[in-house]
Design a protein around this motif. Structure first.
Motif, mmCIF file in Angstrom:
data_model
loop_
_atom_site.group_PDB
_atom_site.id
_atom_site.type_symbol
_atom_site.label_atom_id
_atom_site.label_comp_id
_atom_site.label_asym_id
_atom_site.label_seq_id
_atom_site.Cartn_x
_atom_site.Cartn_y
_atom_site.Cartn_z
ATOM 1 N N VAL A 1 26.722 96.127 24.584
ATOM 2 C CA VAL A 1 25.394 96.355 25.158
ATOM 3 C C VAL A 1 24.846 95.057 25.742
ATOM 4 O O VAL A 1 24.311 95.039 26.860
ATOM 5 C CB VAL A 1 24.431 96.944 24.103
ATOM 6 C CG1 VAL A 1 22.990 96.944 24.598
ATOM 7 C CG2 VAL A 1 24.876 98.350 23.699
ATOM 8 N N SER A 2 24.988 93.958 25.038
ATOM 9 C CA SER A 2 24.469 92.670 25.506
ATOM 10 C C SER A 2 25.132 92.243 26.809
ATOM 11 O O SER A 2 24.461 91.721 27.713
ATOM 12 C CB SER A 2 24.677 91.595 24.448
ATOM 13 O OG SER A 2 23.929 91.898 23.294
ATOM 14 N N GLU A 3 26.418 92.454 26.908
ATOM 15 C CA GLU A 3 27.126 92.089 28.130
ATOM 16 C C GLU A 3 26.623 92.912 29.317
ATOM 17 O O GLU A 3 26.439 92.382 30.419
ATOM 18 C CB GLU A 3 28.629 92.267 27.943
ATOM 19 C CG GLU A 3 29.430 91.624 29.022
ATOM 20 C CD GLU A 3 30.896 91.436 28.663
ATOM 21 O OE1 GLU A 3 31.589 90.817 29.482
ATOM 22 O OE2 GLU A 3 31.341 91.903 27.600
ATOM 23 N N ILE A 4 26.366 94.182 29.099
ATOM 24 C CA ILE A 4 25.829 95.030 30.172
ATOM 25 C C ILE A 4 24.432 94.561 30.565
ATOM 26 O O ILE A 4 24.115 94.463 31.757
ATOM 27 C CB ILE A 4 25.819 96.512 29.750
ATOM 28 C CG1 ILE A 4 27.251 97.023 29.568
ATOM 29 C CG2 ILE A 4 25.081 97.366 30.778
ATOM 30 C CD1 ILE A 4 27.355 98.379 28.884
ATOM 31 N N VAL A 5 23.591 94.271 29.573
ATOM 32 C CA VAL A 5 22.238 93.779 29.864
ATOM 33 C C VAL A 5 22.323 92.513 30.716
ATOM 34 O O VAL A 5 21.638 92.384 31.737
ATOM 35 C CB VAL A 5 21.432 93.530 28.565
ATOM 36 C CG1 VAL A 5 20.140 92.779 28.855
ATOM 37 C CG2 VAL A 5 21.141 94.848 27.858
ATOM 38 N N ALA A 6 23.165 91.582 30.318
ATOM 39 C CA ALA A 6 23.298 90.321 31.057
ATOM 40 C C ALA A 6 23.842 90.553 32.468
ATOM 41 O O ALA A 6 23.433 89.868 33.413
ATOM 42 C CB ALA A 6 24.188 89.350 30.295
ATOM 43 N N ASP A 7 24.742 91.510 32.621
ATOM 44 C CA ASP A 7 25.280 91.817 33.951
ATOM 45 C C ASP A 7 24.219 92.416 34.869
ATOM 46 O O ASP A 7 24.233 92.187 36.076
ATOM 47 C CB ASP A 7 26.462 92.789 33.858
ATOM 48 C CG ASP A 7 27.731 92.130 33.337
ATOM 49 O OD1 ASP A 7 27.799 90.885 33.289
ATOM 50 O OD2 ASP A 7 28.657 92.877 32.966
ATOM 51 N N LYS A 8 23.286 93.176 34.291
ATOM 52 C CA LYS A 8 22.260 93.858 35.091
ATOM 53 C C LYS A 8 21.067 92.956 35.400
ATOM 54 O O LYS A 8 20.385 93.167 36.389
ATOM 55 C CB LYS A 8 21.758 95.120 34.379
ATOM 56 C CG LYS A 8 22.839 96.139 34.064
ATOM 57 C CD LYS A 8 23.408 96.752 35.302
ATOM 58 C CE LYS A 8 24.463 97.796 34.948
ATOM 59 N NZ LYS A 8 25.203 98.242 36.124
ATOM 60 N N LEU A 9 20.793 91.996 34.539
ATOM 61 C CA LEU A 9 19.663 91.081 34.738
ATOM 62 C C LEU A 9 20.178 89.785 35.350
ATOM 63 O O LEU A 9 20.986 89.082 34.737
ATOM 64 C CB LEU A 9 18.955 90.796 33.413
ATOM 65 C CG LEU A 9 18.307 91.983 32.725
ATOM 66 C CD1 LEU A 9 17.740 91.562 31.374
ATOM 67 C CD2 LEU A 9 17.220 92.591 33.599
ATOM 68 N N VAL A 10 19.700 89.471 36.530
ATOM 69 C CA VAL A 10 20.200 88.303 37.250
ATOM 70 C C VAL A 10 19.007 87.436 37.650
ATOM 71 O O VAL A 10 18.006 87.981 38.125
ATOM 72 C CB VAL A 10 20.986 88.762 38.505
ATOM 73 C CG1 VAL A 10 21.464 87.579 39.308
ATOM 74 C CG2 VAL A 10 22.154 89.659 38.104
ATOM 75 N N PRO A 11 19.120 86.128 37.449
ATOM 76 C CA PRO A 11 20.203 85.321 36.895
ATOM 77 C C PRO A 11 20.109 85.259 35.362
ATOM 78 O O PRO A 11 19.033 85.073 34.801
ATOM 79 C CB PRO A 11 19.958 83.950 37.505
ATOM 80 C CG PRO A 11 18.473 83.884 37.717
ATOM 81 C CD PRO A 11 18.029 85.302 37.985
ATOM 82 N N SER A 12 21.235 85.439 34.727
ATOM 83 C CA SER A 12 21.236 85.492 33.264
ATOM 84 C C SER A 12 22.392 84.711 32.674
ATOM 85 O O SER A 12 23.336 84.335 33.366
ATOM 86 C CB SER A 12 21.322 86.949 32.797
ATOM 87 O OG SER A 12 22.594 87.491 33.134
ATOM 88 N N ILE A 13 22.287 84.502 31.384
ATOM 89 C CA ILE A 13 23.353 83.918 30.580
ATOM 90 C C ILE A 13 23.496 84.793 29.347
ATOM 91 O O ILE A 13 22.518 85.347 28.850
ATOM 92 C CB ILE A 13 23.047 82.448 30.206
ATOM 93 C CG1 ILE A 13 24.250 81.771 29.561
ATOM 94 C CG2 ILE A 13 21.834 82.333 29.324
ATOM 95 C CD1 ILE A 13 25.375 81.486 30.512
#
Length: 166
Positions: free
Chosen positions: A18-30
């Motif tokens: 879930v965290s990886e998907i959230v980070a992929d959808k929110l830009v710019p993110s880490i």
């Protein structure tokens, strides 16, 4: 303002996915997974290593908070006690909005997640009982709860994104 999104839950609930998907959808993110800081061989759970892992996590989070390249910081880890949150958060610097989410699920769903992880070589069924034991701890935390029992990882990720008000 930066947004620090912390996603916790018992082992096998789906935090990393879930965290990886959230980070992929929110830009710019880490995206930082606290488990990465425990990747040692042999794995030794000691006070010295616990302190080192916490120091490494807070160092990385502070570096990301100070870096102007990122707006969203997605951090996941088991974080089963409020005192662990407090320990990490007390060492962070800078201005940020904090969002804390606990992924929860039924025992049946957790067993299904574990079975898939076993098939994929991610974990063994040995840890399932310990994960069951910790499930109730997440209900007591000062976090927003997301029940993933009947959600895909992507659906859970979008619930988080909606709640932080991208």
């Amino acid at each position: 303002m930066k947004k620090l999104i912390i996603i916790n839950g018992t082992m096998g609930v789906g935090k990393s996915t879930v965290s990886e998907i959230v980070a992929d959808k929110l830009v710019p993110s880490i995206y930082l997974d606290g488990d990465w800081c425990w990747k040692m061989n042999p794995w030794v759970f000691s006070e010295e290593n616990k302190a080192m892992v916490t120091d490494n996590i807070t160092y990385l989070l502070n570096a990301y908070l100070a870096n102007s390249s990122f707006r969203y910081l997605v951090f996941c880890w088991v974080l089963h006690r409020e005192s662990i949150f407090d320990q990490i958060l007390s060492q962070l610097h800078g201005d940020f909005e904090l969002y804390k989410f606990s992924l929860i699920c039924s025992r049946e769903t957790l067993r299904e997640h574990f079975a898939k992880d076993v098939q994929n070589g991610i974990r063994t069924m040995d840890a399932l009982e310990k994960s069951y034991e910790r499930m109730e701890l997440y209900q007591k935390l000062a976090t927003q709860k997301i029940n993933v029992s009947h959600l895909s990882a992507e659906q859970a990720a979008y619930k988080i994104i909606d709640r932080i008000g991208k």
